[in-house]
Design a protein around this motif. Structure first.
Motif, PDB file in Angstrom:
ATOM      1  N   LEU A   1       1.520 -19.430 -11.151  1.00  0.00           N
ATOM      2  CA  LEU A   1       1.852 -20.049 -12.154  1.00  0.00           C
ATOM      3  C   LEU A   1       2.808 -20.927 -12.073  1.00  0.00           C
ATOM      4  O   LEU A   1       3.709 -20.781 -11.018  1.00  0.00           O
ATOM      5  CB  LEU A   1       2.501 -18.916 -13.108  1.00  0.00           C
ATOM      6  N   TYR A   2       2.899 -22.120 -12.432  1.00  0.00           N
ATOM      7  CA  TYR A   2       3.744 -23.514 -12.550  1.00  0.00           C
ATOM      8  C   TYR A   2       4.465 -23.530 -13.678  1.00  0.00           C
ATOM      9  O   TYR A   2       3.717 -23.106 -14.677  1.00  0.00           O
ATOM     10  CB  TYR A   2       2.915 -24.574 -12.110  1.00  0.00           C
ATOM     11  N   ASP A   3       5.377 -24.324 -13.661  1.00  0.00           N
ATOM     12  CA  ASP A   3       5.949 -25.021 -14.851  1.00  0.00           C
ATOM     13  C   ASP A   3       5.304 -25.908 -15.664  1.00  0.00           C
ATOM     14  O   ASP A   3       4.355 -26.459 -14.699  1.00  0.00           O
ATOM     15  CB  ASP A   3       7.344 -25.451 -14.488  1.00  0.00           C
ATOM     16  N   LEU A   4       4.785 -25.862 -16.765  1.00  0.00           N
ATOM     17  CA  LEU A   4       3.908 -26.678 -17.487  1.00  0.00           C
ATOM     18  C   LEU A   4       4.062 -27.954 -17.201  1.00  0.00           C
ATOM     19  O   LEU A   4       3.036 -28.879 -16.952  1.00  0.00           O
ATOM     20  CB  LEU A   4       4.002 -26.642 -19.084  1.00  0.00           C
ATOM     21  N   THR A   5       5.305 -28.694 -16.880  1.00  0.00           N
ATOM     22  CA  THR A   5       5.571 -29.952 -16.683  1.00  0.00           C
ATOM     23  C   THR A   5       4.876 -30.522 -15.361  1.00  0.00           C
ATOM     24  O   THR A   5       4.541 -31.808 -15.205  1.00  0.00           O
ATOM     25  CB  THR A   5       7.181 -30.328 -16.614  1.00  0.00           C
ATOM     26  N   LYS A   6       4.441 -29.575 -14.314  1.00  0.00           N
ATOM     27  CA  LYS A   6       4.108 -29.964 -13.050  1.00  0.00           C
ATOM     28  C   LYS A   6       2.591 -30.092 -13.264  1.00  0.00           C
ATOM     29  O   LYS A   6       1.912 -30.687 -12.176  1.00  0.00           O
ATOM     30  CB  LYS A   6       4.269 -28.826 -12.239  1.00  0.00           C
ATOM     31  N   SER A   7       2.088 -29.557 -14.378  1.00  0.00           N
ATOM     32  CA  SER A   7       0.388 -29.581 -14.403  1.00  0.00           C
ATOM     33  C   SER A   7      -0.357 -29.843 -15.712  1.00  0.00           C
ATOM     34  O   SER A   7      -1.401 -30.107 -15.514  1.00  0.00           O
ATOM     35  CB  SER A   7      -0.034 -28.263 -14.006  1.00  0.00           C
ATOM     36  N   VAL A   8       0.491 -30.419 -16.399  1.00  0.00           N
ATOM     37  CA  VAL A   8      -0.262 -30.828 -17.990  1.00  0.00           C
ATOM     38  C   VAL A   8      -0.822 -32.186 -17.800  1.00  0.00           C
ATOM     39  O   VAL A   8      -0.433 -33.116 -16.815  1.00  0.00           O
ATOM     40  CB  VAL A   8       1.212 -30.969 -19.025  1.00  0.00           C
ATOM     41  N   GLY A   9      -1.785 -32.242 -18.340  1.00  0.00           N
ATOM     42  CA  GLY A   9      -2.804 -33.392 -18.246  1.00  0.00           C
ATOM     43  C   GLY A   9      -3.265 -33.847 -19.698  1.00  0.00           C
ATOM     44  O   GLY A   9      -3.132 -33.118 -20.767  1.00  0.00           O
ATOM     45  N   ILE A  10      -3.724 -34.724 -20.004  1.00  0.00           N
ATOM     46  CA  ILE A  10      -4.314 -35.087 -21.313  1.00  0.00           C
ATOM     47  C   ILE A  10      -5.512 -34.140 -21.560  1.00  0.00           C
ATOM     48  O   ILE A  10      -6.748 -34.256 -20.765  1.00  0.00           O
ATOM     49  CB  ILE A  10      -4.755 -36.495 -21.297  1.00  0.00           C
ATOM     50  N   PHE A  11      -5.712 -33.406 -22.674  1.00  0.00           N
ATOM     51  CA  PHE A  11      -6.906 -32.690 -22.919  1.00  0.00           C
ATOM     52  C   PHE A  11      -8.019 -33.442 -23.435  1.00  0.00           C
ATOM     53  O   PHE A  11      -7.776 -34.218 -24.342  1.00  0.00           O
ATOM     54  CB  PHE A  11      -6.342 -31.609 -24.304  1.00  0.00           C
ATOM     55  N   SER A  12      -9.044 -32.830 -22.821  1.00  0.00           N
ATOM     56  CA  SER A  12     -10.280 -33.539 -23.564  1.00  0.00           C
ATOM     57  C   SER A  12     -10.850 -32.293 -24.433  1.00  0.00           C
ATOM     58  O   SER A  12     -11.761 -32.657 -25.491  1.00  0.00           O
ATOM     59  CB  SER A  12     -11.322 -33.945 -22.312  1.00  0.00           C
ATOM     60  N   LEU A  13     -10.924 -31.210 -23.939  1.00  0.00           N
ATOM     61  CA  LEU A  13     -11.367 -29.927 -24.760  1.00  0.00           C
ATOM     62  C   LEU A  13     -10.780 -28.602 -24.584  1.00  0.00           C
ATOM     63  O   LEU A  13     -10.019 -28.644 -23.620  1.00  0.00           O
ATOM     64  CB  LEU A  13     -12.887 -29.164 -23.923  1.00  0.00           C
ATOM     65  N   ILE A  14     -10.586 -27.945 -25.684  1.00  0.00           N
ATOM     66  CA  ILE A  14      -9.873 -26.633 -25.430  1.00  0.00           C
ATOM     67  C   ILE A  14     -11.160 -25.533 -25.239  1.00  0.00           C
ATOM     68  O   ILE A  14     -11.819 -25.660 -26.309  1.00  0.00           O
ATOM     69  CB  ILE A  14      -9.097 -26.363 -26.609  1.00  0.00           C
TER      70      ILE A  14
ATOM     71  N   ASP B   1      -8.998 -35.952 -16.610  1.00  0.00           N
ATOM     72  CA  ASP B   1      -9.456 -36.018 -15.258  1.00  0.00           C
ATOM     73  C   ASP B   1     -10.328 -34.908 -14.524  1.00  0.00           C
ATOM     74  O   ASP B   1     -10.163 -34.759 -13.342  1.00  0.00           O
ATOM     75  CB  ASP B   1      -8.034 -36.195 -14.385  1.00  0.00           C
ATOM     76  N   ASN B   2     -10.771 -34.110 -15.511  1.00  0.00           N
ATOM     77  CA  ASN B   2     -11.745 -32.937 -15.220  1.00  0.00           C
ATOM     78  C   ASN B   2     -10.972 -31.721 -14.368  1.00  0.00           C
ATOM     79  O   ASN B   2     -11.587 -31.298 -13.235  1.00  0.00           O
ATOM     80  CB  ASN B   2     -12.901 -33.596 -14.406  1.00  0.00           C
ATOM     81  N   ARG B   3      -9.635 -31.563 -14.753  1.00  0.00           N
ATOM     82  CA  ARG B   3      -9.002 -30.275 -14.383  1.00  0.00           C
ATOM     83  C   ARG B   3      -9.209 -29.304 -15.343  1.00  0.00           C
ATOM     84  O   ARG B   3      -9.127 -29.528 -16.419  1.00  0.00           O
ATOM     85  CB  ARG B   3      -7.596 -30.327 -13.839  1.00  0.00           C
ATOM     86  N   TYR B   4      -9.184 -28.243 -14.823  1.00  0.00           N
ATOM     87  CA  TYR B   4      -9.013 -26.815 -15.610  1.00  0.00           C
ATOM     88  C   TYR B   4      -7.863 -26.131 -15.730  1.00  0.00           C
ATOM     89  O   TYR B   4      -7.447 -25.748 -14.479  1.00  0.00           O
ATOM     90  CB  TYR B   4     -10.205 -25.957 -15.379  1.00  0.00           C
ATOM     91  N   ILE B   5      -6.875 -26.172 -16.659  1.00  0.00           N
ATOM     92  CA  ILE B   5      -5.862 -25.548 -16.708  1.00  0.00           C
ATOM     93  C   ILE B   5      -5.597 -24.630 -17.757  1.00  0.00           C
ATOM     94  O   ILE B   5      -5.962 -24.840 -18.877  1.00  0.00           O
ATOM     95  CB  ILE B   5      -4.733 -26.813 -17.228  1.00  0.00           C
ATOM     96  N   THR B   6      -5.050 -23.414 -17.353  1.00  0.00           N
ATOM     97  CA  THR B   6      -4.737 -22.319 -18.192  1.00  0.00           C
ATOM     98  C   THR B   6      -3.248 -22.523 -18.529  1.00  0.00           C
ATOM     99  O   THR B   6      -2.533 -22.428 -17.556  1.00  0.00           O
ATOM    100  CB  THR B   6      -4.988 -20.911 -17.478  1.00  0.00           C
ATOM    101  N   ILE B   7      -3.119 -22.479 -20.010  1.00  0.00           N
ATOM    102  CA  ILE B   7      -1.580 -22.642 -20.440  1.00  0.00           C
ATOM    103  C   ILE B   7      -1.118 -21.372 -21.026  1.00  0.00           C
ATOM    104  O   ILE B   7      -1.835 -20.880 -22.020  1.00  0.00           O
ATOM    105  CB  ILE B   7      -1.445 -24.035 -21.458  1.00  0.00           C
ATOM    106  N   PHE B   8       0.095 -20.901 -20.690  1.00  0.00           N
ATOM    107  CA  PHE B   8       0.599 -19.846 -21.223  1.00  0.00           C
ATOM    108  C   PHE B   8       1.937 -20.379 -22.250  1.00  0.00           C
ATOM    109  O   PHE B   8       2.951 -20.816 -21.395  1.00  0.00           O
ATOM    110  CB  PHE B   8       0.869 -18.802 -20.224  1.00  0.00           C
ATOM    111  N   LEU B   9       1.904 -19.979 -23.403  1.00  0.00           N
ATOM    112  CA  LEU B   9       3.188 -20.486 -24.191  1.00  0.00           C
ATOM    113  C   LEU B   9       3.792 -19.167 -24.887  1.00  0.00           C
ATOM    114  O   LEU B   9       2.882 -18.518 -25.737  1.00  0.00           O
ATOM    115  CB  LEU B   9       2.639 -21.544 -25.256  1.00  0.00           C
TER     116      LEU B   9
END
Length: 114
Positions: free
Chosen positions: A66-79, A98-106
């Motif tokens: 797990l990383y801090d959100l600021t290190k991996s966030v990108g512009i969302f195209s789909l949830i 940019d075609n990355r898949y990111i799991t976000i935990f808030l």
């Protein structure tokens, strides 16, 4: 109290994305959403606001770290999905432009559908 989502944006293309990490606020614009209470699709422009979370972490792809959100966030195209865990953490899997898949935990976010 367990949080329950009343709407879904699964596979609904994002039309605009705004992220203010300094103030813990994300706004995601859509052309419609699925109302989980009425069990029907609503074709109406809307803004989903996520704000005031206590902690934000993320995971890229299949990585277990797990990383801090600021290190991996990108512009969302789909949830692709979103759900709450037992400890009030909103989990979302997003695809970015940019075609990355990111799991976000808030942790304990405030959600608004405008």
């Amino acid at each position: 109290m367990k949080n329950k989502l009343a709407y879904s944006f699964d596979d609904e293309p994002v039309s605009k994305f705004c992220c203010d990490l300094d103030n813990n606020k994300i706004e995601i614009y859509f052309k419609g959403y699925f109302d989980l209470i009425e069990d029907k699709y609503i074709e109406k422009s809307c803004v989903w606001s996520i704000e005031n979370w206590k902690e934000a972490k993320s995971r890229i792809g299949d990585d277990t770290k797990l990383y801090d959100l600021t290190k991996s966030v990108g512009i969302f195209s789909l949830i692709l999905y979103m759900k709450y865990s037992e400890d009030d953490v909103l989990e979302m899997l997003v695809n970015t432009v940019d075609n990355r898949y990111i799991t976000i935990f808030l942790k304990e976010p405030i959600l608004k559908l405008l």
